[in-house]
Design a protein around this motif. Structure first.
Motif, PDB file in Angstrom:
ATOM      1  N   GLN A   1       0.844  -1.189   0.000  1.00 34.58           N
ATOM      2  CA  GLN A   1       0.000   0.000   0.000  1.00 34.58           C
ATOM      3  C   GLN A   1       0.883   1.244   0.000  1.00 34.58           C
ATOM      4  N   PHE A   2       0.510   2.232  -0.813  1.00 34.59           N
ATOM      5  CA  PHE A   2       1.297   3.454  -0.945  1.00 34.59           C
ATOM      6  C   PHE A   2       0.378   4.667  -0.773  1.00 34.59           C
ATOM      7  N   SER A   3       0.845   5.655  -0.027  1.00 30.36           N
ATOM      8  CA  SER A   3       0.080   6.874   0.188  1.00 30.36           C
ATOM      9  C   SER A   3       0.598   7.974  -0.737  1.00 30.36           C
ATOM     10  N   LEU A   4      -0.270   8.448  -1.640  1.00 31.26           N
ATOM     11  CA  LEU A   4       0.111   9.481  -2.602  1.00 31.26           C
ATOM     12  C   LEU A   4      -0.219  10.878  -2.086  1.00 31.26           C
ATOM     13  N   GLU A   5       0.574  11.838  -2.550  1.00 35.37           N
ATOM     14  CA  GLU A   5       0.304  13.244  -2.259  1.00 35.37           C
ATOM     15  C   GLU A   5      -0.020  13.961  -3.559  1.00 35.37           C
TER      16      GLU A   5
END
Length: 264
Positions: free
Chosen positions: A206-210
């Motif tokens: 899982q990756f959190s994008l900005e």
């Protein structure tokens, strides 16, 4: 919550020369690591990741790096001063697995430390790669150790821990340990390299994008990503790797408030 709730600053923690955590009394309900709040200084409003979720004390914290006029103004605030909070918004991290590698870079450590604390309480073994430019900018080390997670630090200049990039240390960990999940938040160029690694190791991630966000509600379309049109503030900011495969701009470019592309 669609209207900002005006709250007093209860405590302020100085995490580094450039980062402060602002803690507020807040009735914790469904808040999850990886979600964000819209922070209002009564003139402007910006999205900020939740870095502390305490459902015992009913507190939340927002960690803010001093990088511009908005954050500079907030950094001048004192205990007892007020801000407006609206949220929580977005999709957070899924807390699952038995052994997880969490990789954070810079202020991207904010949702990672919240994830570490919640996952560890759920009985998950968490290893954290914390990356920063120099020792003074390593964030939340004491909280991570208190959570029971294993902390692996690295700095660009070698002043603490591994000398090199967070992706270098992450690859070392992936080659030496068996993980059934990877989570990450940080500079997108870092996460793009990590994405290629987890594809190679075939580990669910899982990756959190900005992205530039204006409303936080998915109405304005400012944070839509190519080619899917997903709204980072609603369908994200946390995306699974199979979703990232369909986001063509990931690791390549972002759009500003006018929609113009800027290379990463």
């Amino acid at each position: 919550m669609q209207v900002p709730k005006v709250v007093e600053i209860k405590r302020i923690e100085e995490e580094s020369p450039t980062v402060k955590t602002f803690i507020f009394d807040w009735k914790v309900d469904s808040e999850k690591p990886g979600q964000f709040m819209m922070v209002w200084n009564f003139e402007d409003e910006k999205p900020m990741s939740i870095s502390l979720i305490d459902n015992i004390k009913n507190e939340i914290g927002i960690s803010i790096r001093n990088v511009g006029e908005f954050t500079k103004q907030i950094h001048k605030l004192q205990i007892g001063d007020k801000l407006g909070l609206r949220g929580p918004y977005g999709r957070g991290f899924d807390i699952s697995g038995i052994k997880v590698l969490a990789v954070g870079g810079g202020i991207g450590m904010a949702p990672i430390v919240a994830y570490s604390e919640k996952a560890s309480k759920s009985g998950i073994e968490v290893h954290i790669v914390s990356a920063a430019s120099t020792m003074d900018e390593l964030l939340f080390s004491k909280r991570i150790k208190r959570s029971g997670a294993k902390l692996l630090t690295c700095t660009d200049d070698g002043t603490h821990g591994y000398c090199g990039y967070g992706t270098d240390l992450a690859e070392k960990a992936l080659s030496e340990e068996d993980y059934d999940m990877v989570v990450s938040c940080g500079p997108e160029i870092m996460m793009k390299k990590l994405f290629k690694m987890v594809e190679k190791y075939r580990i669910p991630s899982q990756f959190s994008l900005e992205r530039y966000m204006k409303c936080g509600l998915g109405l304005c379309g400012q944070c839509c990503v190519d080619d899917q049109g997903w709204r980072v503030c609603v369908e994200g900011p946390v995306f699974w790797q199979d979703e990232l495969r369909m986001i063509t701009e990931f690791g390549k470019y972002k759009r500003d408030s006018s929609g113009q592309k800027h290379k990463i």
